[in-house]
Scaffold this active site. Structure first.
Site, PDB file in Angstrom:
ATOM      1  N   LYS A 180      43.119   1.149  25.796  1.00 25.07           N
ATOM      2  CA  LYS A 180      43.776   2.053  26.747  1.00 25.07           C
ATOM      3  C   LYS A 180      45.272   2.081  26.418  1.00 25.07           C
ATOM      4  CE  LYS A 180      40.385   1.112  30.376  1.00 25.07           C
ATOM      5  NZ  LYS A 180      39.751   2.341  30.795  1.00 25.07           N
ATOM      6  N   GLU A 195      37.264  -0.809  41.386  1.00 26.26           N
ATOM      7  CA  GLU A 195      36.444   0.375  41.097  1.00 26.26           C
ATOM      8  C   GLU A 195      35.821   0.903  42.373  1.00 26.26           C
ATOM      9  OE1 GLU A 195      34.098   0.319  37.314  1.00 26.26           O
ATOM     10  OE2 GLU A 195      34.042  -1.795  37.828  1.00 26.26           O
ATOM     11  N   HIS A 207      37.623  -8.036  29.892  1.00 27.20           N
ATOM     12  CA  HIS A 207      38.721  -7.149  30.278  1.00 27.20           C
ATOM     13  C   HIS A 207      39.867  -7.904  30.947  1.00 27.20           C
ATOM     14  CE1 HIS A 207      35.790  -4.303  29.180  1.00 27.20           C
ATOM     15  NE2 HIS A 207      35.246  -4.073  30.359  1.00 27.20           N
ATOM     16  N   LYS A 230      39.977   3.538  42.679  1.00 33.76           N
ATOM     17  CA  LYS A 230      39.897   3.165  41.264  1.00 33.76           C
ATOM     18  C   LYS A 230      41.316   2.831  40.841  1.00 33.76           C
ATOM     19  CE  LYS A 230      38.389   3.240  36.892  1.00 33.76           C
ATOM     20  NZ  LYS A 230      37.490   2.202  36.384  1.00 33.76           N
TER      21      LYS A 230
HETATM   22  C1  BG6 Z   1      32.577  -2.036  31.728  1.00 35.81           C
HETATM   23  C2  BG6 Z   1      31.770  -2.713  32.793  1.00 35.81           C
HETATM   24  O1  BG6 Z   1      32.837  -2.916  30.676  1.00 35.81           O
HETATM   25  O2  BG6 Z   1      33.804  -1.578  32.289  1.00 35.81           O
HETATM   26  C3  BG6 Z   1      31.524  -1.769  33.955  1.00 35.81           C
HETATM   27  O3  BG6 Z   1      30.523  -3.136  32.246  1.00 35.81           O
HETATM   28  C4  BG6 Z   1      32.825  -1.213  34.462  1.00 35.81           C
HETATM   29  O4  BG6 Z   1      30.820  -2.423  35.003  1.00 35.81           O
HETATM   30  C5  BG6 Z   1      33.640  -0.631  33.327  1.00 35.81           C
HETATM   31  O5  BG6 Z   1      32.518  -0.196  35.412  1.00 35.81           O
HETATM   32  C6  BG6 Z   1      35.009  -0.245  33.801  1.00 35.81           C
HETATM   33  O6  BG6 Z   1      35.653   0.447  32.763  1.00 35.81           O
HETATM   34  P1  BG6 Z   1      36.799   1.489  33.110  1.00 35.81           P
HETATM   35  O7  BG6 Z   1      37.349   1.874  31.788  1.00 35.81           O
HETATM   36  O8  BG6 Z   1      36.155   2.609  33.864  1.00 35.81           O
HETATM   37  O9  BG6 Z   1      37.763   0.730  33.972  1.00 35.81           O
END
Ligand code: BG6
Length: 512
Positions: free
Chosen positions: A207, A241, A265, A370
């Site tokens: 990102k 989220e 992450h 989000k």
């Molecule tokens: C993924 C997870 O790696 O990342 C998901 O398995 C999650 O559960 C997603 O929703 C979130 O990614 P982003 O880019 O939408 O924040």
């Protein structure tokens, strides 16, 4: 876990001398008929094609159990590309010619020679010269069979004497379920590939704002001198989220939020914000610093888990005014499931820079927004001469907004215009959206880096193991509630999640 960084630097440099040249390649996607390929990979490749960023001699070969032909596969993929802004039929017609399909049963190695023959024909038709990028868009349980297929079918590049001929393999998380299974997964991959050929993806690293963290920290003289315990009181890393688990109950029930979001992450964001400066911006040196940071994490003490870990699971509620079900009511989820969908973890980095500074990592599904962000909270001014006007003076905060907005904001105090002396908080802000440049989607970035042999954004095995080493006790002791079932707090979908009580936490999970 010896990272052998010097050797790695030298060999990577040799490889990238070839990689920097524009190299032909066939991208072989296992899981070619799946969701990830249709929703993410192919649209990203199409945008790269539109931007003239793919090698001129390129082919995509989808493999999967569905019985597509080349033509029906192209027809299946087209709507996913057509849905995006900037779709152009002429571009699609050219791009579609590079797309092929090979039906494959992963459990049956007898299909491997057919794939080998197809790739040989594609090399002739597209000039892809035997270079292979394998992409595992499948659940990890299939890795072993696919590796066997690659070996049995001699699918890797076979061009002795040609230093620029290559094969690489891309794997997506989850990289195992814990330290032991992560090690086992690597043993499987290394039956056929070397560490240098393995690209472990964490799409958060691709990102734009995430990539900017190191630039911001190490290309400006201003921030690094105050980037330590003397000036920073705490750091919040949040990935909230609104989405639930979609159709992924099977995976999520086994995983829970700690494996799903923290293992990669959140830990990668932590590494970028807290690591020391590498001597040089090379993949090996960046990975070395991340590994050192993970080595400095204070081991999680399960005896004091209640002060360091908060876990929750969403119950029924509303998202954007629409009613949504609770986690236990999701299709495929056990009605008495204790899988956490929310976690807040307080951790410390035991080194000179960060001693005693808490890092709060928060992630949850079905929250009220989000938002992915990192907020660095600076300490209060040591003495306030304005105490009769405002007390306390709000401390400075530096916010990296990763999504949905991509920006960096510094809050500071300023005088409110007028005859009276009063103070107000102001922001200095830089927003990616304000520029005219097209920002590159995370999958575009990882794909182009794989094609170019640039491993900067990919995870090295030692960091993976160290991250698991830290998190495995968290998962074993707490996240699955094996010992502490009573810890799980239920929060209504659409809320800000459970709030920590009795922690030295002065924020809110919905507004750090
Ligand atoms: C993924 C997870 O790696 O990342 C998901 O398995 C999650 O559960 C997603 O929703 C979130 O990614 P982003 O880019 O939408 O924040």
């Amino acid at each position: 876990m010896n990272n052998g960084s010097l050797t790695q630097t030298i060999s990577l440099d040799a490889a990238s001398a070839c990689a920097r040249a524009e190299l032909p390649c066939a991208l072989v996607v296992f899981g070619g008929s799946g969701d990830l390929t249709a929703r993410k990979l192919v649209p990203a490749l199409f945008r790269l094609h539109q931007g003239n960023l793919l090698p001129s001699r390129f082919a995509l070969v989808g493999c999967g159990r569905t019985a597509f032909t080349d033509d029906s596969y192209r027809a299946h993929l087209r709507p996913f590309c057509a849905a995006a802004e900037g779709f152009d039929v002429g571009d699609w017609t050219v791009f579609a010619k590079t797309i092929h399909y090979q039906p494959l049963d992963y459990d049956d190695v007898s299909g491997a020679p057919d794939l080998h023959a197809k790739l040989a024909r594609i090399d002739t038709a597209h000039g892809t010269a035997g270079n292979r990028l394998f992409y595992m868009a499948v659940p990890p349980v299939l890795y072993e069979s696919i590796i066997a297929l690659i070996r049995h079918g001699r699918l890797k590049a076979d061009c002795p004497g040609n230093a620029c001929c290559w094969s690489r393999i891309v794997v997506e998380k989850p990289f195992g379920r814990d330290l032991a299974t992560a090690v086992q997964l690597d043993i499987t991959l290394k039956q056929t590939f070397t560490e240098e050929q393995i690209y472990r993806i964490d799409h958060y690293l691709a990102k734009e704002t995430t990539q900017n963290i190191l630039v911001f920290r190490f290309a400006n003289a201003l921030f690094e001198p105050v980037w330590n315990r003397q000036y920073i009181s705490r750091v919040d890393i949040t990935a909230a989220e609104q989405m639930g688990i979609e159709n992924r109950a099977g995976y999520y029930e086994q995983s829970g939020v700690v494996r799903d979001m923290f293992q990669n992450h959140m830990m990668q964001l932590l590494a970028l914000i807290a690591m020391e400066a590498p001597a040089h911006f090379t993949p090996a040196m960046v990975s070395d610093e991340k590994a050192k940071l993970f080595q400095s994490l204070r081991p999680f003490d399960s005896r004091t888990f209640a002060q360091n870990l908060l876990i929750g699971q969403y119950s029924r509620g509303h998202i954007n005014n629409e009613p949504v079900c609770g986690y236990r009511e999701e299709q495929g989820v056990a009605p008495n499931s204790i899988t956490p969908t929310f976690a807040m973890l307080k951790l410390f980095v035991d080194n000179w820079r960060w001693q005693s500074v808490p890092f709060y990592l928060v992630s949850g599904k079905r929250l009220n927004r989000k938002e992915t962000s990192i907020v660095v909270h600076f300490r209060d001014v040591p003495h306030s001469i304005f105490r009769d006007i405002i007390h306390p003076v709000p401390a400075n905060r530096l916010t990296f907004s990763i999504q949905p907005t991509e920006s960096i904001t510094l809050s500071f105090q300023a005088k409110t215009p007028g005859t009276r002396m009063s103070l107000r908080s102001m922001n200095m802000s830089f927003s990616y959206g304000a520029g005219n440049e097209r920002t590159v989607d995370a999958y575009e970035k990882v794909l182009i880096d794989c094609l170019n042999g640039d491993k900067t954004l990919f995870l090295r095995e030692d960091s993976e193991y160290l991250s698991w080493q830290f998190l495995t006790p968290v998962i074993e002791d707490c996240a699955q509630c094996l010992k502490h079932r009573e810890m799980l707090q239920f929060y209504p979908a659409g809320s800000s999640g459970p709030q920590p009580i009795g922690w030295a936490w002065t924020g809110r999970t919905d507004r750090a």
